[in-house]
Design a protein around this motif. Sequence first.
Motif, PDB file in Angstrom:
ATOM      1  N   ASP A 204      37.852  34.078  48.482  1.00 38.55           N
ATOM      2  CA  ASP A 204      39.091  34.853  48.317  1.00 38.55           C
ATOM      3  C   ASP A 204      38.795  36.323  48.054  1.00 38.55           C
ATOM      4  O   ASP A 204      39.456  37.213  48.597  1.00 38.55           O
ATOM      5  CB  ASP A 204      39.932  34.275  47.169  1.00 38.55           C
ATOM      6  CG  ASP A 204      40.514  32.910  47.511  1.00 38.55           C
ATOM      7  OD1 ASP A 204      40.649  32.609  48.722  1.00 38.55           O
ATOM      8  OD2 ASP A 204      40.837  32.156  46.581  1.00 38.55           O
ATOM      9  N   LEU A 205      37.803  36.578  47.210  1.00 39.32           N
ATOM     10  CA  LEU A 205      37.428  37.963  46.918  1.00 39.32           C
ATOM     11  C   LEU A 205      36.846  38.626  48.159  1.00 39.32           C
ATOM     12  O   LEU A 205      37.132  39.799  48.439  1.00 39.32           O
ATOM     13  CB  LEU A 205      36.415  37.998  45.774  1.00 39.32           C
ATOM     14  CG  LEU A 205      35.937  39.385  45.323  1.00 39.32           C
ATOM     15  CD1 LEU A 205      37.114  40.253  44.903  1.00 39.32           C
ATOM     16  CD2 LEU A 205      34.920  39.255  44.196  1.00 39.32           C
ATOM     17  N   ALA A 206      36.055  37.877  48.914  1.00 43.96           N
ATOM     18  CA  ALA A 206      35.472  38.423  50.148  1.00 43.96           C
ATOM     19  C   ALA A 206      36.561  38.774  51.154  1.00 43.96           C
ATOM     20  O   ALA A 206      36.495  39.827  51.816  1.00 43.96           O
ATOM     21  CB  ALA A 206      34.498  37.415  50.759  1.00 43.96           C
ATOM     22  N   LEU A 207      37.578  37.928  51.259  1.00 45.67           N
ATOM     23  CA  LEU A 207      38.669  38.195  52.201  1.00 45.67           C
ATOM     24  C   LEU A 207      39.471  39.418  51.765  1.00 45.67           C
ATOM     25  O   LEU A 207      39.831  40.271  52.588  1.00 45.67           O
ATOM     26  CB  LEU A 207      39.581  36.976  52.300  1.00 45.67           C
ATOM     27  CG  LEU A 207      40.714  37.054  53.333  1.00 45.67           C
ATOM     28  CD1 LEU A 207      40.156  37.302  54.740  1.00 45.67           C
ATOM     29  CD2 LEU A 207      41.549  35.783  53.309  1.00 45.67           C
ATOM     30  N   PHE A 208      39.733  39.541  50.469  1.00 45.48           N
ATOM     31  CA  PHE A 208      40.425  40.736  49.959  1.00 45.48           C
ATOM     32  C   PHE A 208      39.631  41.996  50.287  1.00 45.48           C
ATOM     33  O   PHE A 208      40.174  42.995  50.773  1.00 45.48           O
ATOM     34  CB  PHE A 208      40.622  40.631  48.444  1.00 45.48           C
ATOM     35  CG  PHE A 208      40.878  41.959  47.782  1.00 45.48           C
ATOM     36  CD1 PHE A 208      42.137  42.543  47.834  1.00 45.48           C
ATOM     37  CD2 PHE A 208      39.847  42.656  47.157  1.00 45.48           C
ATOM     38  CE1 PHE A 208      42.368  43.785  47.250  1.00 45.48           C
ATOM     39  CE2 PHE A 208      40.076  43.897  46.575  1.00 45.48           C
ATOM     40  CZ  PHE A 208      41.338  44.461  46.624  1.00 45.48           C
ATOM     41  N   ALA A 209      38.319  41.955  50.013  1.00 43.16           N
ATOM     42  CA  ALA A 209      37.482  43.131  50.238  1.00 43.16           C
ATOM     43  C   ALA A 209      37.413  43.488  51.712  1.00 43.16           C
ATOM     44  O   ALA A 209      37.437  44.676  52.075  1.00 43.16           O
ATOM     45  CB  ALA A 209      36.080  42.883  49.687  1.00 43.16           C
ATOM     46  N   ALA A 210      37.338  42.480  52.580  1.00 45.65           N
ATOM     47  CA  ALA A 210      37.286  42.740  54.017  1.00 45.65           C
ATOM     48  C   ALA A 210      38.570  43.402  54.488  1.00 45.65           C
ATOM     49  O   ALA A 210      38.541  44.332  55.304  1.00 45.65           O
ATOM     50  CB  ALA A 210      37.042  41.438  54.774  1.00 45.65           C
ATOM     51  N   ARG A 211      39.713  42.930  53.992  1.00 44.66           N
ATOM     52  CA  ARG A 211      41.000  43.557  54.361  1.00 44.66           C
ATOM     53  C   ARG A 211      41.096  44.978  53.812  1.00 44.66           C
ATOM     54  O   ARG A 211      41.435  45.918  54.530  1.00 44.66           O
ATOM     55  CB  ARG A 211      42.157  42.724  53.790  1.00 44.66           C
ATOM     56  CG  ARG A 211      42.498  41.458  54.535  1.00 44.66           C
ATOM     57  CD  ARG A 211      43.877  40.997  54.083  1.00 44.66           C
ATOM     58  NE  ARG A 211      44.159  39.643  54.519  1.00 44.66           N
ATOM     59  CZ  ARG A 211      44.345  38.602  53.717  1.00 44.66           C
ATOM     60  NH1 ARG A 211      44.243  38.751  52.416  1.00 44.66           N
ATOM     61  NH2 ARG A 211      44.620  37.414  54.205  1.00 44.66           N
ATOM     62  N   ALA A 212      40.818  45.122  52.526  1.00 43.36           N
ATOM     63  CA  ALA A 212      40.998  46.416  51.864  1.00 43.36           C
ATOM     64  C   ALA A 212      40.086  47.480  52.441  1.00 43.36           C
ATOM     65  O   ALA A 212      40.448  48.662  52.500  1.00 43.36           O
ATOM     66  CB  ALA A 212      40.758  46.265  50.362  1.00 43.36           C
ATOM     67  N   SER A 213      38.900  47.088  52.890  1.00 42.81           N
ATOM     68  CA  SER A 213      37.955  48.046  53.467  1.00 42.81           C
ATOM     69  C   SER A 213      38.247  48.318  54.935  1.00 42.81           C
ATOM     70  O   SER A 213      37.570  49.144  55.557  1.00 42.81           O
ATOM     71  CB  SER A 213      36.529  47.509  53.347  1.00 42.81           C
ATOM     72  OG  SER A 213      36.365  46.354  54.155  1.00 42.81           O
ATOM     73  N   MET A 219      31.497  48.993  52.759  1.00 46.92           N
ATOM     74  CA  MET A 219      32.527  49.199  51.755  1.00 46.92           C
ATOM     75  C   MET A 219      33.074  47.870  51.242  1.00 46.92           C
ATOM     76  O   MET A 219      33.375  47.721  50.049  1.00 46.92           O
ATOM     77  CB  MET A 219      33.665  50.045  52.339  1.00 46.92           C
ATOM     78  CG  MET A 219      34.754  50.417  51.340  1.00 46.92           C
ATOM     79  SD  MET A 219      34.141  51.326  49.900  1.00 46.92           S
ATOM     80  CE  MET A 219      33.528  52.810  50.701  1.00 46.92           C
ATOM     81  N   ALA A 220      33.201  46.886  52.132  1.00 48.89           N
ATOM     82  CA  ALA A 220      33.688  45.572  51.710  1.00 48.89           C
ATOM     83  C   ALA A 220      32.738  44.961  50.689  1.00 48.89           C
ATOM     84  O   ALA A 220      33.167  44.379  49.679  1.00 48.89           O
ATOM     85  CB  ALA A 220      33.834  44.658  52.925  1.00 48.89           C
ATOM     86  N   ARG A 221      31.451  45.079  50.947  1.00 55.65           N
ATOM     87  CA  ARG A 221      30.466  44.531  50.018  1.00 55.65           C
ATOM     88  C   ARG A 221      30.566  45.216  48.661  1.00 55.65           C
ATOM     89  O   ARG A 221      30.491  44.560  47.618  1.00 55.65           O
ATOM     90  CB  ARG A 221      29.063  44.706  50.607  1.00 55.65           C
ATOM     91  CG  ARG A 221      27.968  44.002  49.824  1.00 55.65           C
ATOM     92  CD  ARG A 221      26.670  44.002  50.644  1.00 55.65           C
ATOM     93  NE  ARG A 221      25.645  43.203  50.019  1.00 55.65           N
ATOM     94  CZ  ARG A 221      24.650  43.713  49.282  1.00 55.65           C
ATOM     95  NH1 ARG A 221      24.573  45.018  49.111  1.00 55.65           N
ATOM     96  NH2 ARG A 221      23.744  42.924  48.743  1.00 55.65           N
ATOM     97  N   GLU A 227      33.698  45.865  40.295  1.00 57.96           N
ATOM     98  CA  GLU A 227      35.077  45.871  39.797  1.00 57.96           C
ATOM     99  C   GLU A 227      35.595  47.296  39.625  1.00 57.96           C
ATOM    100  O   GLU A 227      36.779  47.573  39.838  1.00 57.96           O
ATOM    101  CB  GLU A 227      35.142  45.119  38.464  1.00 57.96           C
ATOM    102  CG  GLU A 227      36.553  44.953  37.928  1.00 57.96           C
ATOM    103  CD  GLU A 227      36.616  44.129  36.654  1.00 57.96           C
ATOM    104  OE1 GLU A 227      37.701  44.049  36.056  1.00 57.96           O
ATOM    105  OE2 GLU A 227      35.575  43.565  36.259  1.00 57.96           O
ATOM    106  N   GLY A 228      34.708  48.224  39.250  1.00 59.96           N
ATOM    107  CA  GLY A 228      35.124  49.613  39.097  1.00 59.96           C
ATOM    108  C   GLY A 228      35.619  50.202  40.406  1.00 59.96           C
ATOM    109  O   GLY A 228      36.617  50.932  40.433  1.00 59.96           O
ATOM    110  N   SER A 229      34.941  49.888  41.514  1.00 60.66           N
ATOM    111  CA  SER A 229      35.374  50.379  42.821  1.00 60.66           C
ATOM    112  C   SER A 229      36.737  49.807  43.199  1.00 60.66           C
ATOM    113  O   SER A 229      37.587  50.511  43.746  1.00 60.66           O
ATOM    114  CB  SER A 229      34.344  50.011  43.900  1.00 60.66           C
ATOM    115  OG  SER A 229      33.149  50.728  43.717  1.00 60.66           O
ATOM    116  N   ARG A 230      36.953  48.531  42.897  1.00 59.94           N
ATOM    117  CA  ARG A 230      38.256  47.917  43.189  1.00 59.94           C
ATOM    118  C   ARG A 230      39.351  48.582  42.370  1.00 59.94           C
ATOM    119  O   ARG A 230      40.445  48.857  42.866  1.00 59.94           O
ATOM    120  CB  ARG A 230      38.223  46.411  42.890  1.00 59.94           C
ATOM    121  CG  ARG A 230      37.297  45.625  43.783  1.00 59.94           C
ATOM    122  CD  ARG A 230      37.616  44.136  43.738  1.00 59.94           C
ATOM    123  NE  ARG A 230      37.429  43.544  42.424  1.00 59.94           N
ATOM    124  CZ  ARG A 230      36.271  43.087  41.955  1.00 59.94           C
ATOM    125  NH1 ARG A 230      35.181  43.172  42.708  1.00 59.94           N
ATOM    126  NH2 ARG A 230      36.184  42.530  40.766  1.00 59.94           N
TER     127      ARG A 230
END
Length: 409
Positions: A204-213, A219-221, A227-230
């Motif tokens: 779920d976190l990987a999917l969020f990061a892939a979308r947001a980036s 950047m997704a990684r 957490e600070g970057s998010r």
Amino acid sequence: MTAPSPVPADQTTPAALAPAWADLAGQQAAVEQLSRAAAADRPTHAWLFTGPPGSGRSNAARAFAQALQCEVEDPDRRGCGSCHACLTVAAGTHADVKVLATENVTYKIDEVRDLIALAQDRPTSGRWRVFIMEDADRMTERATNVLLKAIEEPPERTVWMLCAPSPADVLVTIRSRCRQVGLRIPAVRAVADLLVERDGLDPDLALFAARASQSHVGMARRLARDEGSRSRRESVVHLPLRVKATSDAVAMAKELVEVTQQEAASSAEVRNAEERRNLLRSLGLAEDEKVPAKLRHHVKRLEDAQTARNKRAVHDTLDRAMIDLTGLFRDVLALQLGTDAELVNEHLRDELASYARAASPERTVERIDAVSTARRRLAGNVPPLLALEAMATSFLPDRILDRRPPDHP
């Protein structure tokens, strides 16, 4: 996660088997092209890797370098990822693979000349001398002309790999002498699967990061692991939603500059401190020892390089924030037009739906244009606060903008 279907025996390709290519999410066509070249006795001597930020240009060049130097005898299996050559290329320590990168605005001509001088040497342990130049679009015209001579008359067993956002970012004289490899933005799901399989991240976190980036693998990684970057990204994308008056727009511009400066500083702090410790150690000094006058020029040179790099980091981080804002307004436009497209900020769907109802699609397009204009101004060295204040005023509610005279800025 559903396991991929097995590849039939008659459809097996080197790209499907070679681990060196594993990090190139969604780039099957490019992988197959490079795999065939790596298996050839004499591959093209100059390559141009192009694609949007995050598509993996540098990763593709490094993977190609691994395949070229791989010690596996079978040409169709090169890029094994486990032999000494593959491991040292991946670690950046292979004697015959040189990577040139710059964190300044442009490459210095001396850097390019030094690279060309190295190219005259024969390979010491590998089959090829490989030179990878990241961000080749940052070469000045003088530096490009110096490199052109080396590409026109390449030494034997030398392979050049240049990376740039698009073919148009490299002078035509260079472009015409290179074989081009076009990379594309990978699918969100492909990036998420890569983060899960390679880094062991929560799906779920990987999917969020892939979308947001927006499918930017690096950047997704970072978003998934930091957490600070998010948190800083969430601050950026919420800024336009809070603009209700001109004073809010001015405050938003100031906050955006501060958030991006904090992001850049957090990325540079540890690295700068480590570089200083290493320099002092090489000079025979303790970390808290006073630097003698005759050695201060070494420290000053490091500090100047770090200052230039930090300035570039702020610019790059601010540009990334502009990309995030563009993604936000594209989400708003998608909701206004009733498309079924997946949102970049799917986790903010309810907030964005409310924002979309209070604005017109025409205004949303204007806001996307305002962000693009701000990016161009920042690239042209306009003071960040000035460029962002002009952008932020376009985020005022429609009811305020509609009352303004037509010629109001």
